[in-house]
Design a protein around this motif. Structure first.
Motif, PDB file in Angstrom:
ATOM      1  N   ARG A  94      43.312  35.366  40.971  1.00 53.68           N
ATOM      2  CA  ARG A  94      44.365  36.338  41.267  1.00 53.68           C
ATOM      3  C   ARG A  94      43.819  37.763  41.255  1.00 53.68           C
ATOM      4  N   ILE A  95      42.933  38.059  40.308  1.00 59.61           N
ATOM      5  CA  ILE A  95      42.360  39.407  40.263  1.00 59.61           C
ATOM      6  C   ILE A  95      41.475  39.666  41.470  1.00 59.61           C
ATOM      7  N   LEU A  96      40.648  38.690  41.832  1.00 57.90           N
ATOM      8  CA  LEU A  96      39.770  38.874  42.991  1.00 57.90           C
ATOM      9  C   LEU A  96      40.575  38.991  44.282  1.00 57.90           C
ATOM     10  N   ARG A  97      41.653  38.230  44.386  1.00 57.06           N
ATOM     11  CA  ARG A  97      42.510  38.335  45.577  1.00 57.06           C
ATOM     12  C   ARG A  97      43.152  39.713  45.652  1.00 57.06           C
ATOM     13  N   LEU A  98      43.560  40.252  44.500  1.00 52.13           N
ATOM     14  CA  LEU A  98      44.167  41.585  44.469  1.00 52.13           C
ATOM     15  C   LEU A  98      43.145  42.653  44.852  1.00 52.13           C
ATOM     16  N   PHE A 146      40.571  42.181  46.795  1.00 53.96           N
ATOM     17  CA  PHE A 146      40.245  41.998  48.213  1.00 53.96           C
ATOM     18  C   PHE A 146      41.317  42.611  49.108  1.00 53.96           C
ATOM     19  N   THR A 147      42.585  42.501  48.715  1.00 54.46           N
ATOM     20  CA  THR A 147      43.672  42.985  49.570  1.00 54.46           C
ATOM     21  C   THR A 147      44.004  44.455  49.333  1.00 54.46           C
ATOM     22  N   ASP A 148      43.972  44.914  48.082  1.00 49.00           N
ATOM     23  CA  ASP A 148      44.420  46.268  47.750  1.00 49.00           C
ATOM     24  C   ASP A 148      43.340  47.101  47.067  1.00 49.00           C
ATOM     25  N   GLY A 149      42.077  46.746  47.249  1.00 46.44           N
ATOM     26  CA  GLY A 149      41.018  47.485  46.575  1.00 46.44           C
ATOM     27  C   GLY A 149      40.934  48.937  46.996  1.00 46.44           C
TER      28      GLY A 149
END
Length: 428
Positions: free
Chosen positions: A137-141, A143-146
């Protein structure tokens, strides 16, 4: 006879007029209902017009009624009421006050017409990072909102990632996050932030400590550590004792060659009084790993540890013992306090802590019969099955070096490995 005929004619007339009277009444009822319907529609329309006149524009709706300029005779200070601010008037020509703004009206308009601000996005990202319960979940966040993340978000993301990855290491099906594309993006964003605006002191410590906990390869750390160490040099004087201890331990773990060791040593010595037990143990083992083992520094660390050793946990005691054992620095007051603290809890300490304590005492040639006997009893209680071969050998070597003989240690012999018959050679 004529009277009877007259009465009969009257009855005929009444019977003949009854249907007409009924039709008239029904028509009146229909007309009245229609008039009521029209009146209700007109009333609703007038209310809608007044509401739209008062709350027609967002500017008017969010403006305090007290801030409106009061006008008399339908005019403003310039002599005319602006066309963009329609207002209802009372009977004497004065402008009627605006009705109070209702929360439902503003909420509805903001939901439809207001775009999220930078503050709203920041609060949302903070909430999502704190609530994330998995590495994915952290990596997905990231990737999308970095691109929307600030320095605090980046520090929180990698710090949370290190803590969650530590819990997930026992699962062989969980891939290492440092191999993920989103993790590469996170490292790139951290480097860009460190080179531009930098991190806050605590955020800087969290980033460096997380990189050490995640065991990031040195090839990735070399280019990343240069701007981070520049931030340490600039902000070391503003770091808390906990932040300094975290930086020192992480730098020693990763063996960073460009670390400002002397600067960190200076500020750590100035803030020793505010260090917690875990901070003291991290500072001690970190600096000894970095090669700082001068008597002035070790004396200061020993005095700080002696005054608060009763609050040390088992891991903190092990780190302090390892630090002074590596430096081969014998401090009598610290060793006496160490014995007083370890002796009551020796039976509950882990095999790793016991072996480290025994190794430290052997390195500094400090012999305490009661503590050595308690350590042997604890090792005998754990048994061969509860200790690794290296730990048991460390304890045996320490006891031998201190010339401490005990029958229980002689009984703790590693069982011989049984070789299957089909693998045995002729000599076996």
């Amino acid at each position: 006879m004529s009277a009877m005929m007259a009465a009969g004619s009257e009855q005929v007339v009444i019977r003949a007029s009854a249907p007409a009277l009924t039709d008239g009444l029904s028509d009146c009822v229909v007309d009245i209902a229609f008039l009521l319907l029209v009146a209700g529609a007109c009333l609703l329309y007038s209310k809608f017009q007044r509401a739209s006149a008062v709350t027609g524009s967002p500017k008017q709706r969010h403006r305090d009624p007290d801030d409106q300029m009061s006008t008399t005779d339908g005019g403003s200070e310039s002599g005319a009421t602006p066309a963009s601010t329609p207002r209802t008037t009372s009977g004497n020509g004065a402008a009627a006050p605006l009705r109070p703004r209702q929360a439902s009206d503003s909420g509805r308009w903001e939901a439809l017409h207001t775009k999220p601000t930078i503050g709203d996005i920041g609060r949302r990202l903070t909430h999502l990072l704190i609530e994330a319960d998995s590495v994915d979940r952290i990596l997905r966040l990231v990737f999308t909102d970095g691109e929307h993340m600030t320095d605090a978000h980046l520090a929180t993301a990698i710090h949370r990632l290190a803590r969650l990855d530590r819990r997930a290491r026992t699962d062989i099906h969980t891939p290492a996050p440092r191999c993920d594309m989103a993790f590469r993006k996170l490292l790139t964003l951290i480097k860009a932030q460190a080179e531009s605006d930098g991190f806050a002191p605590q955020g800087l410590a969290n980033v460096i400590a997380a990189l050490a906990a995640l065991q990031v390869p040195s090839a990735d750390c070399e280019s990343l550590m240069a701007p981070l160490m520049a931030g340490v040099q600039a902000k070391a004087n503003n770091c808390t004792p906990h932040a300094l201890a975290s930086i020192v331990y992480a730098v020693a773990t990763m063996d960073v060659k460009t670390a400002p060791v002397e600067l960190l040593r200076h500020w750590c010595l100035k803030t020793l009084s505010g260090c917690r037990p875990a901070d003291l143990s991290n500072i001690a083992i970190g600096f000894v790993k970095l090669g700082v083992s001068d008597s002035e520094f070790l004396e200061s660390i020993a005095e700080a540890c002696t005054s608060s050793i009763a609050k040390f946990r088992h891991g903190d005691l092990s780190n302090v013992a390892r630090a002074f054992g590596m430096a081969q620095y014998k401090h009598d007051a610290l060793l006496a306090a160490f014995v007083a603290s370890v002796l009551p809890v020796a039976s509950r300490m882990s095999c790793g802590c016991l072996s480290t304590v025994a190794w430290c005492f052997a390195r500094v040639q400090f012999r305490d019969e009661d503590l050595l006997k308690a350590s042997v009893d604890a090792v005998a209680r754990l048994g061969v099955a509860g200790m690794q071969k290296s730990e048991l050998q460390t304890v045996r070597d320490a006891m031998k070096k201190l010339r401490f003989q005990d029958a229980k240690m002689d009984q703790l012999v590693q069982p011989a490995v049984r070789i299957p018959p089909w693998k045995r050679t002729a000599s076996q």
